[in-house]
Design a protein around this motif. Structure first.
Motif, PDB file in Angstrom:
ATOM      1  N   ILE A  48      31.102  31.439  39.086  1.00 20.26           N
ATOM      2  CA  ILE A  48      30.504  31.186  37.771  1.00 20.26           C
ATOM      3  C   ILE A  48      29.493  30.047  37.864  1.00 20.26           C
ATOM      4  O   ILE A  48      28.376  30.136  37.333  1.00 20.26           O
ATOM      5  N   LEU A  49      29.881  28.971  38.555  1.00 22.46           N
ATOM      6  CA  LEU A  49      29.014  27.811  38.673  1.00 22.46           C
ATOM      7  C   LEU A  49      27.704  28.161  39.370  1.00 22.46           C
ATOM      8  O   LEU A  49      26.631  27.659  38.999  1.00 22.46           O
ATOM      9  N   LYS A  50      27.771  29.029  40.373  1.00 25.37           N
ATOM     10  CA  LYS A  50      26.546  29.442  41.080  1.00 25.37           C
ATOM     11  C   LYS A  50      25.684  30.378  40.232  1.00 25.37           C
ATOM     12  O   LYS A  50      24.490  30.524  40.486  1.00 25.37           O
ATOM     13  N   PHE A  51      26.292  30.987  39.218  1.00 34.48           N
ATOM     14  CA  PHE A  51      25.577  31.949  38.383  1.00 34.48           C
ATOM     15  C   PHE A  51      24.811  31.266  37.248  1.00 34.48           C
ATOM     16  O   PHE A  51      23.917  31.876  36.657  1.00 34.48           O
ATOM     17  N   LEU A  52      25.116  29.987  36.968  1.00 35.96           N
ATOM     18  CA  LEU A  52      24.603  29.333  35.766  1.00 35.96           C
ATOM     19  C   LEU A  52      23.321  28.511  35.901  1.00 35.96           C
ATOM     20  O   LEU A  52      22.705  28.216  34.882  1.00 35.96           O
TER      21      LEU A  52
END
Length: 253
Positions: A48-52
């Protein structure tokens, strides 16, 4: 060692650092929570963190552009609100009353969907336009209050020295009023940042929109929105500390 639990605004002096305040607890808690979740459950939290990041960048772009135009609108509106010209005063006052009476979400829908029937407005432009118009009304009241907080003797002294009305306003009144105006403007900046989450309804790929895309693909709704909430909290807490520092600097100058 003795700790005192207090609100951040209760700090008596900017150099007094012996307080364990609510801001510190909230900020450290949010950071620890993010790190713990990413470390303990990299799938899905690290994913999720890499997607944001793209969404975070768009959020800041919308915020920066909106606050810039809102400040310009606010300055013009504030000047209009204190103008001796009745027509200018009525126009500025009407703008403030109308815009403040309509929810921001409705304004976003109106600019993007209602006006879209007659004029195709790109989603990013619509988002910045609606946010700027909405917050420009609030900024206008801040500028008006700041200008009116300056003693009338300042105006009289400037005019007696041969300053024109325009010179008096921009060279004498506004520089002094800025001391009063700056802290509430900082608070509006924080509110605007949080309200940018509403632009996701216009297909603007801000942080919330990116999170919603990830959640709809993976069904990690709880995890995604938990992480987004924590990131918003960290960002707004950093900004609030900046505003508090600015207020203290102004108070002790």
């Amino acid at each position: 060692m003795q700790f005192e639990i207090t609100e951040g605004s209760a700090i008596k002096h900017p150099r007094y650092s012996g307080l364990l305040n609510a801001w510190t607890l909230s900020f450290v808690g949010a950071l620890v929570a993010i790190l713990y979740l990413v470390y303990s459950r990299p799938d899905p939290y690290w994913r999720i963190l890499k997607f944001l990041p793209d969404g975070i960048l768009v959020t800041f772009q919308v915020t920066t552009a909106s606050i810039f135009f809102a400040l310009l609108l606010g300055l013009l509106t504030g000047l209009g609100r204190v103008s001796g010209n009745r027509i200018v005063n009525v126009v500025a006052s009407t703008y403030v009353e109308v815009v403040r009476g309509i929810p921001l979400l409705v304004q976003l829908f109106y600019v993007y969907y209602a006006l879209g029937r007659y004029l195709q407005v790109p989603d990013m432009v619509a988002a910045v336009l609606a946010m700027s118009v909405c917050y420009g009304a609030y900024m206008g009241e801040i500028f008006r209050a700041g200008i009116q907080s300056i003693d009338k003797g300042q105006t009289e002294a400037a005019r007696s020295l041969g300053f024109s009305k325009r010179q008096t306003m921009f060279l004498v009144i506004l520089p002094q009023a800025w001391r009063t105006i700056l802290p509430p403007v900082g608070n509006e900046f924080i509110m605007l940042l949080k309200d940018t989450s509403l632009v996701s309804i216009l297909a603007v790929t801000d942080m919330l929109r990116r999170g919603r895309e990830f959640a709809s693909e993976t069904f990690y709704y709880f995890e995604t929105y938990t992480l987004i909430a924590l990131i918003y909290l960290v960002i707004t807490l950093l900004l609030s500390r900046g505003v508090a520092h600015m207020e203290r600097r102004l108070s002790y100058d």
